[in-house]
Structure formats: structure tokens, C-alpha cells
Design an enzyme around this catalytic site. Structure first.
Site, mmCIF file in Angstrom:
data_model
loop_
_atom_site.group_PDB
_atom_site.id
_atom_site.type_symbol
_atom_site.label_atom_id
_atom_site.label_comp_id
_atom_site.label_asym_id
_atom_site.label_seq_id
_atom_site.Cartn_x
_atom_site.Cartn_y
_atom_site.Cartn_z
ATOM 1 N N GLU A 42 28.129 42.735 29.408
ATOM 2 C CA GLU A 42 29.496 42.237 29.601
ATOM 3 C C GLU A 42 30.350 42.464 28.351
ATOM 4 O O GLU A 42 31.526 42.785 28.455
ATOM 5 C CB GLU A 42 29.496 40.751 29.989
ATOM 6 N N TYR A 78 36.683 35.262 30.491
ATOM 7 C CA TYR A 78 36.083 36.139 31.496
ATOM 8 C C TYR A 78 34.572 36.303 31.247
ATOM 9 O O TYR A 78 33.756 36.150 32.161
ATOM 10 C CB TYR A 78 36.761 37.533 31.500
ATOM 11 N N ASP A 81 37.673 40.366 36.938
ATOM 12 C CA ASP A 81 37.920 41.533 36.085
ATOM 13 C C ASP A 81 38.950 42.424 36.782
ATOM 14 O O ASP A 81 39.520 42.048 37.815
ATOM 15 C CB ASP A 81 36.608 42.269 35.771
ATOM 16 N N CYS A 132 37.167 49.847 47.054
ATOM 17 C CA CYS A 132 38.586 49.503 46.884
ATOM 18 C C CYS A 132 39.074 50.073 45.557
ATOM 19 O O CYS A 132 39.498 49.370 44.657
ATOM 20 C CB CYS A 132 38.763 47.988 46.938
ATOM 21 N N CYS A 147 39.081 52.277 52.870
ATOM 22 C CA CYS A 147 39.225 51.111 53.757
ATOM 23 C C CYS A 147 38.352 51.245 55.003
ATOM 24 O O CYS A 147 37.899 50.240 55.559
ATOM 25 C CB CYS A 147 40.686 50.929 54.146
ATOM 26 N N CYS A 198 35.106 49.534 54.399
ATOM 27 C CA CYS A 198 35.195 48.297 53.621
ATOM 28 C C CYS A 198 34.804 47.095 54.484
ATOM 29 O O CYS A 198 35.353 46.917 55.577
ATOM 30 C CB CYS A 198 36.612 48.126 53.097
ATOM 31 N N CYS A 212 42.180 42.133 55.425
ATOM 32 C CA CYS A 212 42.955 42.672 54.301
ATOM 33 C C CYS A 212 44.406 42.938 54.708
ATOM 34 O O CYS A 212 44.684 43.805 55.547
ATOM 35 C CB CYS A 212 42.302 43.956 53.812
#
Ligand code: SF4
Length: 332
Positions: free
Chosen positions: A39, A122, A140, A192, A199, A202, A208
């Protein structure tokens, strides 16, 4: 997020998650050290750039205790090229704080994690969720994009951040928060995507709003960017008997603590221009002129063999300048 949407996302994640070297394999418990290290490395840096560094670091320092015991300059040199060097200084400080103050175990609460050097909101949330399965809201850039699209948010970034975070909070489940966070990140990274989101495959398309508008790529809306200012500077390549003078930069400031070429003339010498190197930092672009000379005397400093300059652990800007300096030497 409706329960069936969350379920669809988690099912998709089980099958399509990215194979990343820091992820626990085959149902094993995540290792907080590896989660933390990845991270920190991933802050403002791509997965592709991080992978070789992560592998090299964990091979050389497989535990937080090993990293805490490593000499400062060796860690800084191993970080060279990854950028944002304050992260490397904080990495060492954090490893030492965990070893010295927490018995070698990372705390499992966000609030405690945030007290450690280099761990902001974060990163604390990501570690708490991924390494310890705590409910934490992890947002993020990838997650931000997915949420902005799911809700077709018209307010531009960065103003829309508070709303996106509140929506992320509302979506985050009490159980499985680590998988949920990683599923959202993976969806943003692989489906995405900023350009041409897929899409059609997805798991969230039925929920969405951006997909329904037919303009998914328009989100997140961004405020126009100010032009990046350009700065100029000079670096000096001073050679003596096959070695070049390097200096350690001050701990604070640009490329702080890294080994580099001097940026003030280190001696009286017949300096020759050897061209310039361009480099882009987050907030400005820099054109650095290189001046080269040989010296008969040897001013104080770190003298490094020119033939092994690639091993000095110079940050990218100075590695580019050093390449130019070495070429100047060959042509001279
Ligand atoms: Fe992104 Fe398209 Fe999925 Fe919406 S349907 S979340 S825009 S990939």
C-alpha cells in the site's frame, strides 16, 4: 448498494480478481507487513511499477523486523526509481516504530495505524480492511471512478470527494470489508477503466447510472487542470580518476535523503555544458542543465566509480543526468 449488487461484485471478485504478489494465496491469512508495504509503494504509483520493487524488497527484507534493522541508506537506494522519496524515509521510520513500539506487530485499528509514520487515512483504512478484515472505508482512484459512475455524479473532482466517500461508506459491508475493498479496486482497474470501460462484462451494470446514460467515460467529471509550471536547475558532474562526486540531499525537500549529483558547483573547474534533462514531478516540470568537468583535486564527498554508477541508487532524475555525464566522459 443493494445486497444483490454487492453479492454480484463479490462473486465476480472470486473469479476475476487480479493475481498480485502481495495478496494472500489460497485462503491464507494476509500478511500485514506485505499489505502495508504494497500500500505504501502503491501511493501515486502504478501496480506495474510497484511489482518488481515489492518483490525485491520482500526477498531482501522478508519481515518488518528485517526492514527495521536494515541500514537507512540501503533502503533509500533500493527505493531509487520508485519516486516520492518521503515514502521511503517514512517506511523505515514506520518499520522501526512497529518493531520498537508494537512488538513487531502492526496494530489492527485504523486509528492506531494512523499514528505510524507515512500512514494516512487511505493507507490505514486499506491495511485495517485487507490485512485484518476490519470494516473500513477504502477509497482509492479506482474506487472513486467506480462510485462516480455508479451514481453519475455531475459535481467535478476534487469537490465531489466528500460525497463519494459518504457513498463508499454506505456501500461498505460490515463483514468481508477487505474483499469488498479489493473487489472495488479490481473492478476499477480491470473493468471500469478510465477509457473504454467494459460495461458489457461488469457485475454492476444493472445498478450503474452512468451506464444508463450511455456516457460512462464522462465520469468522474474533472475540474480543468492548471498548467504545470516549469522550473530550471543545474547539476554538476565532477570526475576524478574514474569516480564521480555524489552528495546526499538534505532530508527535507525534493528527493530528500537521496544520493544525487551536486546542484551547487562543488569546485572551481573548467565546467562544460553537457545538455539538459527534462523530468516531470507531480506539481512541476523540471529542466536540469548538466555541467561536467574533471578535477585534479578531490573535494570532500562520496566518490562513486563511474563504471558502477547504475548501482548508486540515484533517483530517476539524477540517473538520467548520470547517463548523460557518463556519455560525456566517453566522448571527451
Ligand atoms: Fe463502470 Fe460500466 Fe460497470 Fe458502470 S457499468 S461501474 S461504468 S464498468
Amino acid at each position: 448498494m443493494p445486497v444483490d449488487a454487492r453479492q454480484a461484485l463479490l462473486c465476480w471478485y472470486v473469479v476475476d480478481k487480479r493475481a498480485l504478489p502481495w495478496r494472500a494465496q489460497g485462503g491464507a491469512q494476509p500478511d500485514p507487513y506485505r499489505v502495508w508495504l504494497s500500500e505504501v509503494m502503491l501511493q501515486q504509483t502504478t501496480v506495474a511499477a510497484v511489482k518488481p520493487y515489492f518483490e525485491a524488497f520482500t526477498r531482501r527484507w522478508p519481515t518488518v523486523q528485517a526492514l527495521a534493522a536494515a541500514p537507512h541508506d540501503e533502503v533509500m537506494a533500493a527505493w531509487a526509481g520508485l519516486g516520492y522519496y518521503a515514502r521511503a524515509r517514512n517506511l523505515i521510520a514506520c518499520a522501526r516504530a512497529v518493531t520498537g513500539g508494537h512488538g513487531g506487530r502492526f496494530p489492527d485499528e485504523e486509528a492506531e495505524l494512523r499514528k505510524l509514520p507515512g500512514i494516512g487515512a487511505y493507507t490505514a483504512a486499506a491495511i485495517a480492511a485487507i490485512a485484518f478484515g476490519r470494516r473500513a472505508v477504502v477509497v482509492d482512484g479506482n474506487v472513486e471512478r467506480v462510485i462516480a459512475r455508479l451514481h453519475a455524479i455531475e459535481a467535478p473532482l476534487p469537490q465531489a470527494r466528500a460525497r463519494i466517500r459518504a457513498l463508499a461508506d454506505a456501500m461498505t459491508p460490515d463483514e468481508n470489508a477487505g474483499d469488498f475493498a479489493q473487489a472495488m479496486m479490481d473492478l476499477g482497474a480491470t473493468v471500469c477503466t478510465p477509457r473504454n470501460p467494459a460495461c458489457g462484462r461488469c457485475p454492476l451494470s444493472a445498478h450503474c447510472a452512468a451506464f444508463l446514460t450511455g456516457e460512462a467515460e464522462r465520469y468522474p467529471v474533472r475540474a480543468p487542470k492548471a498548467a504545470r509550471p516549469r522550473r530550471e536547475g543545474v547539476a554538476y558532474w565532477l570526475e576524478h580518476e574514474g569516480e564521480v562526486l555524489l552528495v546526499r540531499r538534505p532530508a527535507k525537500g525534493l528527493l530528500g535523503g537521496m544520493l544525487a549529483l551536486p546542484t551547487d558547483a562543488p569546485a572551481e573547474a573548467p565546467w562544460r555544458d553537457a545538455g539538459a534533462v527534462d523530468h516531470v514531478f507531480t506539481h512541476f516540470a523540471l529542466t536540469m542543465q548538466l555541467r561536467c568537468a574533471e578535477t585534479a583535486t578531490r573535494p570532500e564527498g562520496t566518490w562513486w566509480p563511474v563504471a558502477r554508477i547504475g548501482e548508486a541508487g540515484l533517483p530517476t532524475l539524477f540517473a538520467k543526468l548520470a547517463e548523460r555525464g557518463a556519455a560525456w566522459r566517453e566522448a571527451a
